[in-house]
Design a protein around this motif. Structure first.
Motif, PDB file in Angstrom:
ATOM      1  N   UNK A  64       0.816  -1.219   0.000  1.00  0.00           N
ATOM      2  CA  UNK A  64       0.000   0.000   0.000  1.00  0.00           C
ATOM      3  C   UNK A  64       0.849   1.268   0.000  1.00  0.00           C
ATOM      4  N   UNK A  65       2.173   1.100   0.127  1.00  0.00           N
ATOM      5  CA  UNK A  65       3.111   2.230   0.155  1.00  0.00           C
ATOM      6  C   UNK A  65       2.729   3.239   1.240  1.00  0.00           C
ATOM      7  N   UNK A  66       2.431   2.692   2.411  1.00  0.00           N
ATOM      8  CA  UNK A  66       2.093   3.555   3.544  1.00  0.00           C
ATOM      9  C   UNK A  66       3.286   4.418   3.940  1.00  0.00           C
ATOM     10  N   UNK A  67       3.000   5.629   4.427  1.00  0.00           N
ATOM     11  CA  UNK A  67       4.040   6.438   5.020  1.00  0.00           C
ATOM     12  C   UNK A  67       4.561   5.773   6.281  1.00  0.00           C
ATOM     13  N   UNK A  68       5.790   6.139   6.688  1.00  0.00           N
ATOM     14  CA  UNK A  68       6.396   5.447   7.828  1.00  0.00           C
ATOM     15  C   UNK A  68       5.528   5.523   9.073  1.00  0.00           C
ATOM     16  N   UNK A  69       5.022   6.694   9.415  1.00  0.00           N
ATOM     17  CA  UNK A  69       4.268   6.849  10.662  1.00  0.00           C
ATOM     18  C   UNK A  69       2.994   6.006  10.649  1.00  0.00           C
ATOM     19  N   UNK A  70       2.318   5.964   9.509  1.00  0.00           N
ATOM     20  CA  UNK A  70       1.109   5.155   9.395  1.00  0.00           C
ATOM     21  C   UNK A  70       1.463   3.666   9.448  1.00  0.00           C
ATOM     22  N   UNK A  71       2.496   3.290   8.722  1.00  0.00           N
ATOM     23  CA  UNK A  71       2.917   1.887   8.704  1.00  0.00           C
ATOM     24  C   UNK A  71       3.347   1.423  10.093  1.00  0.00           C
ATOM     25  N   UNK A  72       4.115   2.270  10.788  1.00  0.00           N
ATOM     26  CA  UNK A  72       4.583   1.902  12.120  1.00  0.00           C
ATOM     27  C   UNK A  72       3.413   1.684  13.069  1.00  0.00           C
ATOM     28  N   UNK A  73       2.405   2.557  12.978  1.00  0.00           N
ATOM     29  CA  UNK A  73       1.251   2.418  13.860  1.00  0.00           C
ATOM     30  C   UNK A  73       0.543   1.083  13.624  1.00  0.00           C
ATOM     31  N   UNK A  74       0.362   0.703  12.351  1.00  0.00           N
ATOM     32  CA  UNK A  74      -0.300  -0.564  12.025  1.00  0.00           C
ATOM     33  C   UNK A  74       0.523  -1.745  12.526  1.00  0.00           C
ATOM     34  N   UNK A  75       1.812  -1.749  12.223  1.00  0.00           N
ATOM     35  CA  UNK A  75       2.657  -2.896  12.581  1.00  0.00           C
ATOM     36  C   UNK A  75       2.891  -2.987  14.082  1.00  0.00           C
TER      37      UNK A  75
END
Length: 542
Positions: A64-75
């Motif tokens: 999904x090419x999430x931004x780092x902050x969004x990706x970090x929150x999900x993971x």
């Protein structure tokens, strides 16, 4: 003609030796593939006690090419769910001190506690740098002092360290900042909204090119200049991890374009190296400048490295690699730090006012009619006396560290973590800087709050805020730590103090627009280098 009662049922064909061999090979291959897939998807037995986010969850965030902050929150939330289910933590406020993550078919041990972070950063002979050769990354950054393994690092640092470990003239940052202010005055006068990320990227690029090469690429006034456009396009391409996951990237259209950009940038860098080398040789022949006769603070990095490399086996390619890594790391990370500083100061007016008053106390106030070209910038003594501003910078880099993880290491021998777990040789290890900086176990219940005052009790006898990781017991590590700490640390800190001091003298500002940014969750670009995206700021002249 069939005879009555004869057996007309077809008899089974006897398998041939070749068929039996093919069947056996198919079984062997299927077994081998199943074992490989199992090892890829399931952590080693000795690491299964650690929580993790699911492999497919990670792959989906990358797709999904999430931004780092969004990706970090999900993971991170997926990993916390796993830790809660297994009783490793008791609430969502807790941060597991160690967790696992999946990386291109291998499992990484990720440390999120100060003791293990210190171990990883200081025992560089045990936690060796892992070569990262994805796409054209190695071709671009080369074999420089920041990425090579320990034996080669010891050789290169003899040439590179003297060029970095010196003072930096504040004019290197003050002069480009004047050009920035000239443009921002127009923005403020028009009442326009600005995204600080683009402006900080251009200003730091100009300051870095001046410090590294003695040549200002002047991207503030000429953003479309060929070398500026080449570099900016190349950086976007090199940092896009979603593209680099493609195993055929090098042969793709994007990969071929990246290679052409690297070759164009190399021509620029090698041209500077050759010109600098020839200039130094000519000066020595003419004896116009005695060796060591110049003030080191006024000399550019490339010049000092060329001179230090004389009489050694340090190659032209190594000069290029070490210049480029400083160019990339020193420019990009500082631009991000300044962007988030503007963001957080714009979100917290009382902190902004207090930082501004300190700048006025140290430098004196300025007349509102002062033209941009005459805008004062701090002297070296003045920028060192800005204690509260340094607290602000340290707190910004705690909440939004430019580099969010420690570059990957592998263990060269068995090593024991703080919880007693022994990692065998050849285990991949990294440190989660972003999560460590926000862990309540380290920073208390207000870990997510922007609070520069938390560092005031660490002021030294010289009135300065210590910016080394040991000052926070390795709970604060935006520049890494140990002997291989970021060589550009002082460069970045001086630049941040100079630029922010000038902006505070000239403007007041507030964050507007994006609802998520106003709630403390700005958008960001993909990748482990933290790039803000879409922050909106309204400036006013003082």
């Amino acid at each position: 003609m069939n005879t009555l009662g004869s057996d007309t049922t077809a008899q089974p064909r006897t398998s041939t030796p070749l068929g039996r061999i093919a069947a056996a090979l198919a079984v062997i291959f299927a077994t081998w593939a199943a074992i490989k897939l199992y090892k890829i998807l399931v952590p080693p037995r000795n690491l299964r006690k650690y929580p993790k986010a699911g492999t497919w969850t990670l792959i989906r965030t990358l797709a999904k090419r999430m931004g780092y902050l969004e990706q970090h929150e999900v993971l991170f939330e997926a990993m916390r769910d796993n830790a809660l289910e297994r009783g490793i933590i008791k609430s969502r406020d807790e941060t597991p001190p160690v967790y696992l993550t999946w990386f291109f078919g291998r499992w990484l041990v990720v440390v999120v506690n100060p003791d293990d972070m210190k171990l990883v950063l200081t025992k560089h002979d045990v936690f060796e740098k892992l070569p990262f050769d994805v796409g054209h990354t190695t071709k671009f950054i080369g074999q420089n002092v920041a990425v090579v393994q320990t034996p080669e690092w010891k050789r290169q640092r003899k040439v590179v360290n003297p060029a970095f470990r010196r003072g930096w003239a504040t004019s290197l940052f003050g002069l480009p900042a004047r050009q920035l202010i000239k443009h921002l005055d127009v923005v403020a006068t028009q009442g326009a909204i600005m995204d600080p990320a683009g402006w900080m990227q251009r200003m730091t690029l100009d300051a870095l090119s001046l410090a590294a090469f003695g040549t200002n690429v002047d991207s503030l006034n000429h953003p479309d200049a060929p070398i500026v456009e080449t570099y900016n396009t190349l950086m976007v391409e090199i940092l896009d991890i979603s593209k680099l996951m493609n195993p055929f990237y090098k042969w793709s259209k994007d990969g071929r374009r990246a290679l052409a950009l690297i070759e164009a940038f190399d021509q620029f860098i090698f041209g500077l190296i050759d010109a600098k080398t020839a200039n130094i040789a000519a000066r020595k022949v003419e004896a116009q400048v005695a060796d060591g006769g110049e003030d080191d603070e006024a000399r550019d990095l490339l010049e000092m490295m060329v001179e230090a490399a004389e009489g050694t086996d340090f190659s032209r390619e190594e000069l290029r690699a070490n210049t480029i890594v400083f160019f990339v790391a020193g420019h990009d990370t500082t631009a991000n730090a300044l962007t988030f500083a503007i963001y957080l100061l714009g979100m917290h007016q009382a902190v902004q006012d207090r930082a501004r008053q300190e700048v006025i106390d140290v430098m004196g106030d300025m007349d509102r009619g002062t033209p941009a070209d005459a805008m004062p910038f701090p002297t070296a003594d003045q920028e060192r006396r800005m204690t509260y501003l340094s607290c602000c910078i340290k707190e910004v880099m705690r909440l939004f560290p430019s580099l969010t993880i420690v570059p990957q290491r592998f263990t060269t021998t068995a090593v024991t973590l703080d919880d007693g777990t022994t990692l065998p040789r050849d285990t991949l290890v990294t440190g989660d800087i972003y999560s460590l900086h926000r862990a309540r176990e380290v920073w208390g219940p207000d870990a997510d709050v922007f609070k520069p005052d938390r560092f005031l009790d660490s002021v030294g006898h010289d009135g300065q805020i210590p910016m080394h990781p040991a000052a926070a017991n390795f709970g604060w590590t935006p520049f890494g730590g140990g002997q291989r700490i970021c060589l550009g640390q002082q460069f970045s800190l001086v630049e941040q103090r100079v630029v922010l001091a000038m902006l505070l003298l000239r403007y007041t500002w507030t964050v507007v627009g994006d609802e998520n940014a106003l709630k403390g969750k700005p958008a960001s670009m993909p990748g482990n280098l933290l790039h803000a995206k879409g922050i909106q700021v309204r400036l006013e002249r003082r």
